[in-house]
Each structure stands twice: as C-alpha cells, then as structure tokens.
Design a protein around this motif. Structure first.
Motif, short mmCIF file in Angstrom:
data_model
loop_
_atom_site.label_atom_id
_atom_site.label_comp_id
_atom_site.label_asym_id
_atom_site.label_seq_id
_atom_site.Cartn_x
_atom_site.Cartn_y
_atom_site.Cartn_z
N SER A 219 0.82 -1.22 0.00
CA SER A 219 0.00 0.00 0.00
C SER A 219 0.85 1.27 0.00
CB SER A 219 -0.94 0.00 1.21
OG SER A 219 -0.19 -0.02 2.42
N ASN A 224 -3.66 5.18 -2.91
CA ASN A 224 -4.99 5.40 -3.48
C ASN A 224 -4.89 6.54 -4.48
OD1 ASN A 224 -7.71 6.70 -3.73
ND2 ASN A 224 -8.30 5.06 -2.35
N ARG A 225 -5.17 6.23 -5.73
CA ARG A 225 -4.97 7.24 -6.78
C ARG A 225 -5.87 8.45 -6.59
NH1 ARG A 225 -5.03 6.19 -13.34
NH2 ARG A 225 -4.78 8.36 -13.96
N ASP A 226 -7.14 8.23 -6.24
CA ASP A 226 -8.08 9.34 -6.08
C ASP A 226 -7.66 10.30 -4.97
OD1 ASP A 226 -9.61 8.29 -8.09
OD2 ASP A 226 -10.92 7.17 -6.73
N ARG A 227 -7.06 9.74 -3.92
CA ARG A 227 -6.65 10.57 -2.78
C ARG A 227 -5.20 11.04 -2.88
NH1 ARG A 227 -9.62 10.09 2.14
NH2 ARG A 227 -11.69 9.27 1.73
N ASN A 233 1.37 7.85 -6.79
CA ASN A 233 0.36 8.88 -7.02
C ASN A 233 0.77 10.27 -6.55
OD1 ASN A 233 -1.59 6.88 -7.94
ND2 ASN A 233 -1.68 6.25 -5.81
N TRP A 303 -5.43 -1.06 -6.56
CA TRP A 303 -5.06 -1.13 -5.14
C TRP A 303 -6.08 -1.88 -4.30
CZ3 TRP A 303 -5.11 3.37 -7.98
CH2 TRP A 303 -6.30 4.08 -7.96
N ASN A 304 -7.28 -2.15 -4.87
CA ASN A 304 -8.30 -2.91 -4.15
C ASN A 304 -8.53 -4.28 -4.78
OD1 ASN A 304 -8.73 -0.88 -2.31
ND2 ASN A 304 -10.21 0.15 -3.62
#
Length: 572
Positions: A219, A224-227, A233, A303-304
């Motif tokens: 991780s 998390n790409r969005d965050r 990222n 990532w999920n």
C-alpha cells in the motif's frame, strides 16, 4: 469541605505545550489547592502530549472508571480546559461524574457548575476552531509559496535555514539523491509490469528502508490514486505540489482522525519544478497502467484488487455449470460450485493438475489460436462497424463543427483574459479542459473525413504471432519482464472451458482466445500494450486497445481454437 473528602488530581498537556514538566507543575498546583481546601489527595491521573479535543485518553478513561467506582469524591484540575476543550466532551465528563456524586473543582475557576460547563465549554470550542483556522491559514501560505505544508515526503530532505531575526525558516526542501533513486526505481519497475507487491519485496530484500525507516509495504507504493496517496500517485515527484486535497475529522465515537476528500476547487496547487524527480513520459506510463488495471465489470482499482495467483487464475470455467475453477488441492484445480454447493448445482468433480493445464494451454496459444478463417471474419466485421461509425460521424459533422468553433472561441477568451492581467492559475484548469475538448472534437472530424476502412489479413501475421508468443513463454522463466509476459499471455485468452469427457475420467479443454489481443500482438503492438489489456478485463473494452478504440464489435467476437483443431484432452 473537611479532610475526609477524597480528591483525585487530573493533569494534561497537549502537543501545543511541548513540555513534559508541565504535568508536574499542574499536579503541584493542584496539591497546593487541595491543601488549602482541606482535601485528601488519593490518586493522580495524567495524559502526556494528548489533545484535549478527544476523550480517548488513557488517563481520562481511568479517572472516569474510578469515579464510577467511588474511589474519590472530587476531581481537581488546573483548569477546565485541562479536562477537555471539546464542548460535548466536557459536558459528558461533568454528567458522568455528577451521576457518581463526584464534584469537579479547578484552581482557575473553583467549584464547577452547569454555568461553567456551558460558558467555558463554548469558549474552549471556539478556541479550538480559531486555532484550526489560523493554523490552516498559515499552512496555506506555505503551500502557495511552494514550501512544505505538512510532513516531509519520501525523496526529499528538509533544508534548515535561519532568518535574520534568528527565527527558523520552515518548509524548504531539497531532493534527497539516494531516496530519489529509489523513487525512480519504483516507477520504472511498475511501468515494466511489476506489481507493487513484487516491488516492495525487492526493496526489502535489498534492505532499502521505507519512508518511515521500516519495511516497504504494497500500500505504501500503490496507495490510493483518487486521494493522491502512495509513491505512485504523489504529483510532487513531477514538480506539482497539491495541498489540502484531504481534510481530517475526528470520529466522536472513537476519537480517531478520519480523512475525507476535499472538493477539487479547495485544492492548492503549486508548481515546484526544482523538486521534480520523475519525467513526464515515465509518469504517463504509470498512469496508463493504473488506468487499465480494473477488475472485470466492477471498476475496482488495482489497489483494491487481488492479483491472479496462478497463470490462468480467473480465466478457467466449468463446462457444466459455468462456475470458476479454483485450487482444490495443492497442485490441482476443480469446479468451485461442485465443491462448495454440492451436486444439486454441479456434478463435475474432476480435477486437473496445474502444471499439465498450463503446459497444454501455452502450447495451444503458440500453435492453434491464429486461425486464418476466424481472423478473416473478424476483419470483415470490424470493417463494417468502422464504416458505420464513420458514416454516423459524417452525419453529425455540422454539430461537431459548431461545438468546435465555440470551444476555440472560449479558449481564446481565456487567453485574452490572461493578457489583460487575470492570474493564469485562476483559468488554467478551464483552459486545459477546453483544449482537451478541442482535441476530441478534431479527432471526431478526422474520423468523418476518413475514407471507408478496409482491414486485411497480412500474410505473415500468423508467423509473427507464433514468434512473439514463443518469446512471451520464454519470458515466464526470466525475472526481468516476467510479470509483463504473464499479463500479456493472460490478455490473449478470453476463457478456458473445462468439460468432462463423455467417456473416461478426463477433462476436455476448450480454449477461447481474445481476438483483439491476438491481432494486437500479431500486428506489432508492444508487449506492454497487450499486458495492459489483461489487467482491465479479459477483452472487455480495455483502454489498451488503441488500434480498435471502443467499438462494440470487438467485445462480441471470440476466436475459438482453429478449424480442424480438436480441443486438447487431459486424462487424469
């Protein structure tokens, strides 16, 4: 009050005080107060470097527990804000102790009543809010100046400077050459096809410390790409700092901080080119691979998503009930429904060894999945669909031209606004969006201008395909490029159907190829492009199919092992 009244002392200092001796000072002050009031101190409680905005403090929880048990009659603290600065929490403390017949007294306010709770609780809440606003304002100023407004990012070192007045200058950073090399390695390995898990393992084997000095985790790399979390990222690596992407709020039940994504309009974006570590080409390669890694039909990001454990995991299908084949024994696959749901759902309990399955499927991939007749059918269907879409684009040409002219005018107005003195940062995002729309509209016009398409089968296509598949199979045994070869081979397969034979105990294998992927490989597409196809969904509208766009006809075609080829039969 008399000496028979038992008192407990509570002291706390938060991170804004930064002095451990403050606890001793508070306790001494409270003891002196107790002596003046004739109270007997029976216990002391404290919390060090813990914010007063939460009740989840070990010392406070122990005080409330002992208060309910009748261990003392009164609680003494230096001030009400030492018990809590949260209005709801201070009221809860007061009500809890009041129910246990325990009073609260402070050195600053004396005996505490409901009036103190309401007034002081409100003042403390206002103090916290005001402190947060001032802190946020100061950090925003740092971010706008291109300085660090938070923790130090991996790949950089803090620069220690002192102003003329002797005050330290905070927020300056410089590239840490050693850590920057690790960042580049992570990006390069991921672009080559390695998974975050494999990258983390390799870094740990090499004893390269992670961002917090410990081991690398999956991780930490994919985040998390969005965050905007995770090494892959972080746009600071391309010289673009984004601050205020997330905000943190405390869960009143647990006291833990929870992150929430802010609207993009609240982000503070600053260009810091001197902090660039990754070039644009490598950044785009990583973004493209991330964009293609979606679980079939769910849109779940990489990532999920669990990666396939074996070469053909997730591709095998029972020929009786349509359920998946999974590991039943250490080295064998079987129908999941037959094992988990019983014979009422499926009676296919035959097994197939992993090594045997992979060997036969790879052999079929190399020698039987480019049947000329099936490819000819595809070319004809593709030509017809491409021409239909071109005709539709021609019909809509007038509307496209009108929108394109409007888009160009709007873009020109923004350019004029910048010339007139409007800061470029205020209109940059709108200009980028208009420019992207302009390119999209021009591409649609180009399609409308194209003559009818004609797709033909190149005489050497089958030979090229066999040579490249053989190279991919060899790549499975090599550490360099193994993951990419694995994903590319999976991308050539739509599904592997296992059907019980009518006679004997064996299983017949029907291998269905993903025709678009097969043609991509045969016509010269890179291994990386084909690998990306498998990561999205086996031939289901993958963005990697650059040659074929999103035409629905691609998704409907399946190339079954060629004419005259009998499906491979395994006898177990």
């Amino acid at each position: 009050m008399t000496g028979q009244i038992r008192a407990a002392i509570y002291a706390r200092f938060s991170t804004d005080m930064q002095r451990d001796a403050s606890i001793d000072d508070q306790i001494r002050s409270c003891r002196e107060y107790a002596a003046r009031q004739g109270l007997t101190v029976v216990e002391t409680y404290s919390d060090r470097a813990v914010s007063g905005a939460s009740l989840m403090r070990s010392g406070m929880q122990k005080l409330l527990q002992d208060g309910r048990s009748g261990l003392f009659d009164v609680v003494i603290s230096e001030g009400l804000d030492r018990l809590s600065r949260n209005q709801a929490d201070i009221a809860q403390i007061y009500q809890t102790l009041l129910f246990a017949d325990v009073m609260i007294e402070t050195v600053a306010e004396g005996a505490i009543s409901e009036m103190h709770i309401g007034l002081k609780g409100t003042m403390n809440a206002i103090f916290l809010k005001d402190l947060a606003v001032k802190t946020h304002r100061g950090l925003k100023g740092r971010a706008l100046a291109g300085k660090s407004a938070g923790g130090l990012t991996y790949g950089y070192s803090a620069v220690n400077k002192v102003a003329a007045n002797g005050e330290p200058i905070r927020g300056d950073r410089t590239i840490n050459a050693e850590e920057a090399a690790v960042v580049r390695r992570i990006f390069q390995d991921y672009a080559k096809g390695l998974s975050p898990k494999k990258i983390a393992e390799a870094l740990n084997i090499a004893h390269i410390p992670g961002p917090q000095g410990g081991n690398w985790g999956t991780s930490t790399i994919h985040g998390n790409r969005d965050r905007g979390t995770g090494v892959l990222n972080n746009e600071l690596y391309i010289g673009r700092q984004i601050w205020n992407r997330l905000r943190y709020v405390k869960d009143p039940q647990t006291g833990k901080r929870i992150s929430r994504l802010n609207p993009e309009s609240d982000w503070v974006i600053t260009d810091v080119p001197d902090l660039r570590i990754i070039d644009d080409d490598l950044w785009k390669q990583v973004r493209q691979r991330q964009g293609s890694l979606k679980s079939k039909g769910t849109g779940v990001p990489v990532w999920n998503r669990r990666r396939p454990r074996t070469l053909f995991s997730g591709l095998m299908e029972c020929g009786c009930c349509g359920s998946g084949f999974s590991k039943i024994q250490k080295d064998s696959f079987g129908c999941s429904a037959a094992r988990n749901k019983g014979e009422a759902v499926c009676t296919n309990k035959r097994l197939i060894k992993q090594t045997e399955l992979e060997a036969r499927v790879l052999d079929a991939l190399a020698n039987n999945l480019m049947d000329p007749e099936a490819v000819k059918v595809f070319c004809e269907a593709y030509t017809a669909e491409r021409n239909r879409l071109a005709a539709t684009a021609t019909h809509n040409r007038a509307g496209i031209e009108k929108e394109l002219a409007s888009t160009k005018r709007d873009h020109g107005k923004l350019v004029d606004a910048i010339i007139a003195g409007v800061p470029a940062d205020q209109v940059k995002d709108k200009m980028i969006a208009l420019d992207d729309r302009r390119k999209d509209l021009e591409a649609k016009l180009a399609v409308a201008d194209n003559p009818p398409a004609q797709v033909r089968l190149h005489p050497k296509m089958s030979q090229t395909y066999r040579e490249r598949v053989a190279a991919l199979i060899r790549g499975l045994a090599e550490s360099e490029g193994m993951e990419e070869a694995r994903e590319a081979l999976r991308g050539l397969i739509e599904k592997v159907v296992l059907v019980p034979r009518e006679e004997g105990s064996g299983l017949t294998i029907q291998l269905h190829g993903a025709l678009a992927s097969l043609l991509m490989l045969a016509t010269g597409a890179s291994t990386h492009q084909v690998a990306r196809m498998a990561s999205g969904a086996q031939n289901a509208k993958s963005s990697a199919v650059a040659e074929f766009q999103d035409y629905d006809i691609i998704d409907k075609l399946v190339l079954v092992a060629g004419v005259g080829f009998e499906p491979t039969t395994f006898r177990l």
